[in-house]
Write an enzyme that holds these catalytic residues in place. Structure first.
Site, PDB file in Angstrom:
ATOM      1  N   ASN A 104       0.825  -1.201   0.000  1.00 54.63           N
ATOM      2  CA  ASN A 104       0.000   0.000   0.000  1.00 54.63           C
ATOM      3  C   ASN A 104       0.867   1.262   0.000  1.00 54.63           C
ATOM      4  O   ASN A 104       1.089   1.859  -1.056  1.00 54.63           O
ATOM      5  CB  ASN A 104      -0.947  -0.017   1.190  1.00 54.63           C
ATOM      6  CG  ASN A 104      -1.940   1.129   1.164  1.00 54.63           C
ATOM      7  OD1 ASN A 104      -1.922   1.951   0.253  1.00 54.63           O
ATOM      8  ND2 ASN A 104      -2.797   1.203   2.153  1.00 54.63           N
ATOM      9  N   ASP A 105       1.388   1.643   1.168  1.00 53.30           N
ATOM     10  CA  ASP A 105       2.137   2.896   1.271  1.00 53.30           C
ATOM     11  C   ASP A 105       3.281   3.002   0.269  1.00 53.30           C
ATOM     12  O   ASP A 105       3.595   4.089  -0.205  1.00 53.30           O
ATOM     13  CB  ASP A 105       2.704   3.059   2.686  1.00 53.30           C
ATOM     14  CG  ASP A 105       1.591   3.306   3.707  1.00 53.30           C
ATOM     15  OD1 ASP A 105       0.545   3.838   3.305  1.00 53.30           O
ATOM     16  OD2 ASP A 105       1.791   2.963   4.874  1.00 53.30           O
ATOM     17  N   VAL A 106       3.900   1.867  -0.065  1.00 52.95           N
ATOM     18  CA  VAL A 106       5.074   1.909  -0.950  1.00 52.95           C
ATOM     19  C   VAL A 106       4.700   2.218  -2.398  1.00 52.95           C
ATOM     20  O   VAL A 106       5.573   2.349  -3.253  1.00 52.95           O
ATOM     21  CB  VAL A 106       5.873   0.591  -0.911  1.00 52.95           C
ATOM     22  CG1 VAL A 106       6.410   0.337   0.483  1.00 52.95           C
ATOM     23  CG2 VAL A 106       5.048  -0.579  -1.395  1.00 52.95           C
ATOM     24  N   THR A 107       3.380   2.332  -2.676  1.00 57.08           N
ATOM     25  CA  THR A 107       2.958   2.682  -4.036  1.00 57.08           C
ATOM     26  C   THR A 107       2.316   4.062  -4.069  1.00 57.08           C
ATOM     27  O   THR A 107       1.858   4.504  -5.112  1.00 57.08           O
ATOM     28  CB  THR A 107       1.900   1.680  -4.549  1.00 57.08           C
ATOM     29  OG1 THR A 107       0.744   1.766  -3.693  1.00 57.08           O
ATOM     30  CG2 THR A 107       2.424   0.269  -4.537  1.00 57.08           C
ATOM     31  N   ALA A 158       1.062   4.022   7.405  1.00 52.91           N
ATOM     32  CA  ALA A 158       1.381   5.415   7.677  1.00 52.91           C
ATOM     33  C   ALA A 158       0.127   6.202   8.043  1.00 52.91           C
ATOM     34  O   ALA A 158       0.198   7.362   8.420  1.00 52.91           O
ATOM     35  CB  ALA A 158       2.071   6.043   6.475  1.00 52.91           C
TER      36      ALA A 158
END
Lengths: 103, 465
Positions: B394-397, B435
């Site tokens: 999720n956050d890494v995209t 996050a």
């Protein structure tokens, strides 16, 4: 004046940090998990100290407070040594290159 | 019995073999040989220790019994552990190294004669300092790893535990440890030694509880590093080269991994260690969340999109590990390949719960490692790919990391998933990631949300292909 042996050990220590630094940067990121498990296994070389502690009892009493802690440490380190190397081996065996499809 | 000089040389040899073991990990081909070097180094170190003590009395039998007992347990665990549980296993193993270091230090403190360190109450000053540092770091490693283990295993909540005055308290305890070591050296009092150990156990515990689940890659690497420093401390006490070399190697290895992980999140080491990340942001995003339209689809739509693609990039994350979807994913990819679709995998440095976690899971599912790419290697390819399949990440995209300086993840390197012609995003709900922020990707024109369990969705897509 003689140099304290501690200085020699400190030299080995500092140089090993540098060796570790360069060697670990060259580890491919895809193998970072095996890196952790293998470093875990090798840091269990602390078993060396545990064995000395375990053998510290005399023939009349193998078990004294000091040697019992030694024996416990031996068992803990042995779990790590066998567990760490075996699980690393198991992981590394799974990393395979692309096999050329017959199609 | 062999001479001290000869055994010192053998310890050096085993230290060198450990260096080669790590060196082997520079590529998968050489890694298996590297592991054998490591095993050889360990065998040499243990054998030499037996030979140099020259004590083959009944105590020796007990040493063997304990090695065998520990070895059986370790072997059994290593054989049975599922690959998804690797982070827990490594955390658990770290705790054992820490505890072993503590036990060796206790043993040396109680019976210094056995180690040539002086006599009880009159331990050499240098040895006492080294011993107490080794014991303190070992104790911190132990209790810290136990907390990390409990959090990863889900026995303890992964969310950060914070309270008022946490940081001043921790700072106070760290100062106390230094004072205690000083007092121990000046008085040689066993009581102070025990208090030192207790306080160190406590600080290890307190240091890890405020750190949240997704920051575990940093925590595990950090504890890895600590276990090395603890071993080195004991190595100085025992004047053992193999231990000193190994401690330094492991210590720097863990430190480098922590650095790589922090960089992958664009956060400073202290920001991670001080903890509490994600706890405060969640409240903010919850209150002013606007309803934006998303496109959602089913397995059929996803299969259609992929069937018509010529290249697909898979972006796995922790969610894939939780859903145990790696095998299902591999089957889907096999089907895609049969249709002459090019498939590659993109791995973000902090995907998963430990460094390299995703790579191991994909390897387990028989994905060839030359189809798996790191962020820098593959990020430019997203623009040319037809479909990005995000599964459990999720956050890494999140493109917000590139566009919104206000965002807590601003500046974090992210995978440029949004540049793909279409994005398939497998997720159970629209809830924000770790996050605590919304992912802009959900609302993009070219994104199709697939709301389902990762494994079930992947299987369904395969059926529809």
């Amino acid at each position: 004046m003689e140099i304290d042996p501690l200085i020699f050990r400190l030299s080995i220590f500092i140089l090993s940090i540098f060796v570790g630094y360069y060697v670990v940067w060259s580890v491919t990121p895809s193998l970072h998990t095996p890196l952790m498990s293998v470093t875990n296994a090798i840091s269990s070389v602390i078993i060396v100290g545990a064995i000395i502690a375990g053998l510290s009892g005399n023939s009349d009493s193998i078990f004294n407070t000091s040697s019992i802690f030694g024996f416990l440490a031996i068992a803990l380190a042995a779990i790590n040594i066998f567990g760490g190397f075996l699980v690393t081996q198991r992981m590394l065996a799974m990393y395979k290159k692309k096999t050329k499809d017959k199609k | 019995m062999i001479s001290a000089n000869l055994s010192a040389i053998f310890y050096l040899v085993s230290g060198v073999l450990f260096i080669l073991a790590l060196r082997g990990l520079s590529s998968p081909e050489t890694s298996r040989q590297g592991n054998l070097f490591g095993i050889l180094g360990m065998v040499i170190a243990i054998t030499v220790t037996f030979l140099s003590t020259g004590n083959f009395s009944s105590g020796f039998i007990f040493v063997l019994i304990f090695i065998l007992a520990g070895g059986t347990i370790g072997g059994f665990i290593a054989y049975r552990i599922p690959m998804t549980a690797m982070p827990e296993l490594v955390a658990g193993f770290h705790s054992l190294v820490g505890l072993a270091a503590v036990f060796v230090a206790i043993s040396a403190f109680l019976n210094p004669e056995a180690f040539n360190l002086g006599s009880p109450g009159k331990i050499k000053l240098g040895s006492l300092i080294e011993m107490s540092i080794g014991a303190a770091v070992g104790a911190i490693t132990f209790s810290g790893s136990v907390i990390a283990f409990l959090k990863l295993q889900g026995i303890m909540s992964g969310s950060p535990i914070t309270f008022k005055g946490q940081h001043p308290l921790n700072a106070l305890i760290l100062i106390t440890i230094v004072v205690l070591i000083y007092l121990l050296c000046s008085t040689q009092s066993p009581n102070i030694f025990w208090i030192l150990l207790l306080v160190s156990f406590l600080i290890g515990f307190l240091l890890i509880i405020p750190i949240g689940g997704a920051d575990m890659p940093v925590v595990i690497s950090m504890l890895n590093s600590y276990s090395g420093w603890a071993a080195a401390g004991i190595g100085f006490t025992l004047e053992n080269t193999a231990l000193i070399i190994t401690g330094a190697l492991v210590g720097s290895s863990g430190a480098i991994l922590s650095y790589i992980m922090c960089k992958g999140m664009n956060r400073s080491f202290f920001n991670v260690i001080l903890g509490g990340f994600g706890a405060t942001e969640e409240i903010k995003s919850g209150s002013n969340k606007e309803q934006r339209p998303v496109k959602s689809g089913n397995a059929d739509d996803a299969a259609f999109l992929m069937k018509n693609a010529s290249s697909v990039i898979i972006v796995p994350g922790y969610g894939m590990a939780v859903a145990q979807a790696q095998h299902a994913l591999r089957e889907m990819v096999d089907t895609l390949k049969k249709n002459d679709i090019k498939v590659s995998y993109a791995i973000h440095p902090v995907a998963g719960r430990m460094p390299g976690h995703m790579n191991v899971l994909l390897a387990e599912a028989n994905v060839p490692y030359d189809e798996v790419f790191e962020l820098e290697e593959i990020n430019n390819d997203f623009a040319n790919a037809d479909v990005a399949f995000v599964i459990g990440a999720n956050d890494v995209t999140n493109p917000v990391a590139k566009s919104d300086p206000q965002s807590p993840i601003y500046g974090m390197p992210v995978l440029d998933v949004e540049k793909c012609k279409s994005v398939l995003f497998v997720k159970r709900s629209l809830s924000p990631g770790y996050a605590g922020i919304d992912n802009d990707l959900f609302y993009k024109e070219n994104t199709l949300m697939l709301f389902a369990d990762a494994k079930k969705m992947t299987e369904d897509i395969t059926k529809n292909l």
